[in-house]
Design a protein around this motif. Structure first.
Motif, PDB file in Angstrom:
ATOM      1  N   GLY A 132      -8.559   9.110  -4.589  1.00  0.00           N
ATOM      2  CA  GLY A 132      -8.302  10.543  -4.537  1.00  0.00           C
ATOM      3  C   GLY A 132      -7.189  10.957  -5.475  1.00  0.00           C
ATOM      4  O   GLY A 132      -7.260  11.999  -6.126  1.00  0.00           O
ATOM      5  N   LYS A 133      -6.140  10.128  -5.575  1.00  0.00           N
ATOM      6  CA  LYS A 133      -5.019  10.436  -6.474  1.00  0.00           C
ATOM      7  C   LYS A 133      -5.476  10.405  -7.929  1.00  0.00           C
ATOM      8  O   LYS A 133      -5.100  11.270  -8.741  1.00  0.00           O
ATOM      9  N   LYS A 134      -6.305   9.423  -8.295  1.00  0.00           N
ATOM     10  CA  LYS A 134      -6.815   9.346  -9.666  1.00  0.00           C
ATOM     11  C   LYS A 134      -7.653  10.578  -9.997  1.00  0.00           C
ATOM     12  O   LYS A 134      -7.520  11.169 -11.072  1.00  0.00           O
ATOM     13  N   ALA A 135      -8.529  10.953  -9.065  1.00  0.00           N
ATOM     14  CA  ALA A 135      -9.374  12.123  -9.291  1.00  0.00           C
ATOM     15  C   ALA A 135      -8.539  13.399  -9.347  1.00  0.00           C
ATOM     16  O   ALA A 135      -8.826  14.313 -10.123  1.00  0.00           O
ATOM     17  N   PHE A 136      -7.483  13.454  -8.539  1.00  0.00           N
ATOM     18  CA  PHE A 136      -6.614  14.636  -8.521  1.00  0.00           C
ATOM     19  C   PHE A 136      -5.897  14.795  -9.859  1.00  0.00           C
ATOM     20  O   PHE A 136      -5.780  15.911 -10.387  1.00  0.00           O
ATOM     21  N   ASP A 137      -5.404  13.692 -10.418  1.00  0.00           N
ATOM     22  CA  ASP A 137      -4.703  13.760 -11.702  1.00  0.00           C
ATOM     23  C   ASP A 137      -5.608  14.289 -12.810  1.00  0.00           C
ATOM     24  O   ASP A 137      -5.137  14.969 -13.733  1.00  0.00           O
ATOM     25  N   LYS A 138      -6.904  13.964 -12.734  1.00  0.00           N
ATOM     26  CA  LYS A 138      -7.847  14.489 -13.721  1.00  0.00           C
ATOM     27  C   LYS A 138      -8.158  15.960 -13.430  1.00  0.00           C
ATOM     28  O   LYS A 138      -8.206  16.790 -14.338  1.00  0.00           O
ATOM     29  N   ALA A 139      -8.371  16.274 -12.156  1.00  0.00           N
ATOM     30  CA  ALA A 139      -8.777  17.634 -11.788  1.00  0.00           C
ATOM     31  C   ALA A 139      -7.685  18.659 -12.069  1.00  0.00           C
ATOM     32  O   ALA A 139      -7.969  19.788 -12.469  1.00  0.00           O
ATOM     33  N   ILE A 140      -6.422  18.268 -11.877  1.00  0.00           N
ATOM     34  CA  ILE A 140      -5.330  19.228 -12.034  1.00  0.00           C
ATOM     35  C   ILE A 140      -5.181  19.654 -13.492  1.00  0.00           C
ATOM     36  O   ILE A 140      -4.542  20.664 -13.790  1.00  0.00           O
ATOM     37  N   ARG A 141      -5.776  18.892 -14.415  1.00  0.00           N
ATOM     38  CA  ARG A 141      -5.768  19.293 -15.821  1.00  0.00           C
ATOM     39  C   ARG A 141      -6.807  20.371 -16.105  1.00  0.00           C
ATOM     40  O   ARG A 141      -6.759  21.029 -17.139  1.00  0.00           O
ATOM     41  N   LEU A 142      -7.751  20.500 -15.192  1.00  0.00           N
ATOM     42  CA  LEU A 142      -8.833  21.461 -15.380  1.00  0.00           C
ATOM     43  C   LEU A 142      -8.607  22.762 -14.621  1.00  0.00           C
ATOM     44  O   LEU A 142      -9.271  23.760 -14.892  1.00  0.00           O
ATOM     45  N   THR A 143      -7.693  22.743 -13.659  1.00  0.00           N
ATOM     46  CA  THR A 143      -7.478  23.924 -12.832  1.00  0.00           C
ATOM     47  C   THR A 143      -6.052  23.888 -12.296  1.00  0.00           C
ATOM     48  O   THR A 143      -5.244  23.053 -12.700  1.00  0.00           O
ATOM     49  N   SER A 144      -5.727  24.790 -11.390  1.00  0.00           N
ATOM     50  CA  SER A 144      -4.376  24.859 -10.827  1.00  0.00           C
ATOM     51  C   SER A 144      -4.367  24.326  -9.400  1.00  0.00           C
ATOM     52  O   SER A 144      -5.415  24.229  -8.742  1.00  0.00           O
ATOM     53  N   LEU A 145      -3.170  24.003  -8.920  1.00  0.00           N
ATOM     54  CA  LEU A 145      -3.035  23.546  -7.538  1.00  0.00           C
ATOM     55  C   LEU A 145      -3.489  24.638  -6.579  1.00  0.00           C
ATOM     56  O   LEU A 145      -4.138  24.365  -5.563  1.00  0.00           O
ATOM     57  N   GLU A 146      -3.168  25.882  -6.907  1.00  0.00           N
ATOM     58  CA  GLU A 146      -3.559  26.997  -6.043  1.00  0.00           C
ATOM     59  C   GLU A 146      -5.079  27.088  -5.918  1.00  0.00           C
ATOM     60  O   GLU A 146      -5.614  27.335  -4.831  1.00  0.00           O
TER      61      GLU A 146
END
Length: 244
Positions: A177-191
């Protein structure tokens, strides 16, 4: 095994679809027929897709794939063993899933380890990565207010992931989940991610945990962009009396 798929009428006027060339649209539709499973995984083999979908057409299959990926409709994912697959985003939202169809999809077997890959895709002489594709990170114009390209941000701070993890309703596969989150946060915002999590909670309220996707799967598929499901309106209390 090829499968019969459906096309919704609004596909033809979708804002992203009309930006694709005719052959890219045809390739995208054809990929639905040759998914490895009902979750949208496709073999990452451009030549095989060419032979399956456009066998007699003189086209650059790599350029067509890049065109589709640059519109954010297909992403490339990688499992824990380094094998890559193509993933049709939100596939389950637009196709009827047949529970009788059992597959041995290698991507599904390692769903907890799947992460977005940064492998470049070729578009003619231009090479781009998923992080730099116009519809994924740079916005519609791909430029900031100062006219400079908005480069992808650094991996998210642990506190951002901790916030996401605390809100996500199913806490399994934390490392993936952390690996996927690091990639996803580059595509969108935490909000935006947290907003998507809130929608997921509402949509799955009262359901067993097994029906809630793993965090890594949810992030990899870009599910934070999901739209609320529409439930059929309740029948009017007047309808029965009207037809008597």
């Amino acid at each position: 095994m090829a499968r019969i798929r459906t096309i919704k009428p609004d596909f033809w006027t979708d804002g992203n679809m009309v930006k694709l060339s005719p052959f890219a649209r045809l390739l995208y539709i054809g990929m639905w027929n040759f998914t490895l499973c009902d979750h949208g995984h496709v073999a990452d083999d451009a030549m095989k897709l060419k032979l399956q979908i456009l066998p007699m057409d003189n086209v650059d299959i790599d350029a067509l794939l890049a065109e589709i990926m640059n519109q954010g409709r297909v992403v490339r994912v990688e499992d824990g063993d380094g094998r890559t697959y193509l993933l049709v985003k939100r596939f389950e939202d637009h196709q009827k899933i047949d529970p009788r169809w059992k597959t041995r999809c290698p991507a599904c077997a390692q769903v907890d380890s799947l992460t977005l890959t940064e492998t470049p895709v070729s578009l003619g002489e231009l090479t781009v990565t998923p992080e730099l594709s116009p519809d994924l990170t740079l916005g519609r114009e791909g430029m900031g207010r100062d006219g400079k390209k908005n480069l992808p941000s650094k991996p998210a701070a642990s506190t951002d992931f901790d916030t996401f993890w605390a809100q996500y309703p199913r806490k399994v596969g934390k490392i993936a989940g952390k690996k996927a989150f690091d990639k996803a946060i580059r595509l969108t915002s935490l909000e935006q991610l947290l907003s998507g999590v809130e929608l997921l909670k509402r949509e799955t309220a009262g359901k067993e945990l097994e029906f809630i996707p793993h965090p890594a799967s949810w992030l990899t598929a870009g599910r934070w962009d999901d739209e609320p499901s529409t439930k059929p309106a309740a029948s009017s209390p007047w309808s029965k009396d009207f037809h008597k």
